[in-house]
Write an enzyme that holds these catalytic residues in place. Sequence first.
Site, PDB file in Angstrom:
ATOM      1  N   GLY A  40       5.518   5.654  -4.406  1.00  0.00           N
ATOM      2  CA  GLY A  40       5.327   4.543  -5.335  1.00  0.00           C
ATOM      3  C   GLY A  40       5.902   4.850  -6.702  1.00  0.00           C
ATOM      4  O   GLY A  40       5.807   5.974  -7.192  1.00  0.00           O
ATOM      5  N   ARG A  90      10.025   5.119   1.000  1.00  0.00           N
ATOM      6  CA  ARG A  90       9.323   6.024   1.905  1.00  0.00           C
ATOM      7  C   ARG A  90      10.246   6.289   3.079  1.00  0.00           C
ATOM      8  O   ARG A  90      10.992   5.420   3.492  1.00  0.00           O
ATOM      9  CB  ARG A  90       7.993   5.408   2.342  1.00  0.00           C
ATOM     10  CG  ARG A  90       7.128   5.032   1.134  1.00  0.00           C
ATOM     11  CD  ARG A  90       5.728   4.614   1.526  1.00  0.00           C
ATOM     12  NE  ARG A  90       5.011   4.048   0.386  1.00  0.00           N
ATOM     13  CZ  ARG A  90       4.411   4.757  -0.556  1.00  0.00           C
ATOM     14  NH1 ARG A  90       4.438   6.086  -0.508  1.00  0.00           N
ATOM     15  NH2 ARG A  90       3.772   4.167  -1.550  1.00  0.00           N
ATOM     16  N   THR A 102       2.703   9.458 -10.487  1.00  0.00           N
ATOM     17  CA  THR A 102       1.894   8.464  -9.787  1.00  0.00           C
ATOM     18  C   THR A 102       0.853   7.920 -10.752  1.00  0.00           C
ATOM     19  O   THR A 102       0.268   8.678 -11.526  1.00  0.00           O
ATOM     20  CB  THR A 102       1.189   9.055  -8.552  1.00  0.00           C
ATOM     21  OG1 THR A 102       0.193   8.132  -8.083  1.00  0.00           O
ATOM     22  CG2 THR A 102       0.501  10.372  -8.868  1.00  0.00           C
ATOM     23  N   ASP A 115      -4.124  11.388  -9.047  1.00  0.00           N
ATOM     24  CA  ASP A 115      -4.898  12.000  -7.964  1.00  0.00           C
ATOM     25  C   ASP A 115      -4.276  13.288  -7.423  1.00  0.00           C
ATOM     26  O   ASP A 115      -4.496  13.668  -6.270  1.00  0.00           O
ATOM     27  CB  ASP A 115      -5.079  11.005  -6.813  1.00  0.00           C
ATOM     28  CG  ASP A 115      -3.753  10.560  -6.199  1.00  0.00           C
ATOM     29  OD1 ASP A 115      -2.691  10.861  -6.781  1.00  0.00           O
ATOM     30  OD2 ASP A 115      -3.786   9.906  -5.141  1.00  0.00           O
TER      31      ASP A 115
END
Length: 328
Positions: free
Chosen positions: A15, A76, A130, A134
């Site tokens: 992303g 991806r 990102t 995380d």
Amino acid sequence: MKNKIKKVGVLTSGGDSPGMNAAIRAVVRACSYYQLEAYGIYRGYEGLIEADFIGLTARSVKNIIHKGGTFLKSARSPQFRTEEGQEQAYRNLIEQGIDALVVIGGDGTFAGAKAFGDTYTFPIIGIPGTIDNDIQGTDYTIGYDTALNTAVEAIDKIRDTANSHNRLFLVEVMGRNAGDIALNAGIGAGAEEILIPEENLGIERLLESLDRSRKSGKTSSIVVVSEGDQIGKNIFELADYIKENKKDYDVRVTVLGHIQRGGSPSCYDRVLASRLGVGAIQALLENKQGCMVGINHNQVVEVPFSSTTSGSNYIDKSLLKVADIISI
């Protein structure tokens, strides 16, 4: 041991996040500073397999530090997970004479980098990009600060409508299985309740909180919900449940979605991206590989890929208490 790296490839994967362009810029200009050749790889690992390379110079990356997204594009690549795909990617790198890679992305990007680097003993450094924040081993990821500010600005505007019509708004923010955006945006925007996946507070606690808010004199409420929260299957089912059990609430749902991943990066994200981009090239020149450069206590650090892909980042539990106290 003398470093033999002369050509460095850089790609963005997974992303997109605000600040990726700033990171690419820093990598390329650090290469120029240290007299290395830089190559951009379009569309992440897919471009690596298809040899979609372009030579980059310090002037190639002018006027991009303020732009969101990634000019190298992102994608991806299921093919990169196969032995055949990785073998083709390795052949392309060797044919182009590229000695090392800098990959910008999240945990999926780093998992692919680790597998490829281990198989071919190829020098790879990761940069965490990102909005979810995380990634273990770094206090912040590129794009998180911008996404957080985007969310707060949107919730502030929703608050105006909530107040005008005495409504309860459920606002879903991104973050996958990490609640950083929801927790911090909720506190920053003065939400009455914050739902995050790290703390499953339960539906009854939410209803009790709404009751307390109403009894305290509040005529409108904002509940910030992380997309990975476990209370309901989705935010619309949660809204339906509240409507069924709290007939006096006029409930509305807003899903902020991908607006959080776009836009001009904040100053913090531009500086972070610049520091990590330079840090990635310096790590390669110090013969480091198989690791991510991150930020820890405001210092650039190197963290093995094996320590970055094992789960979400740490949630500051003290912020949960802060949220409870200031939402009365």
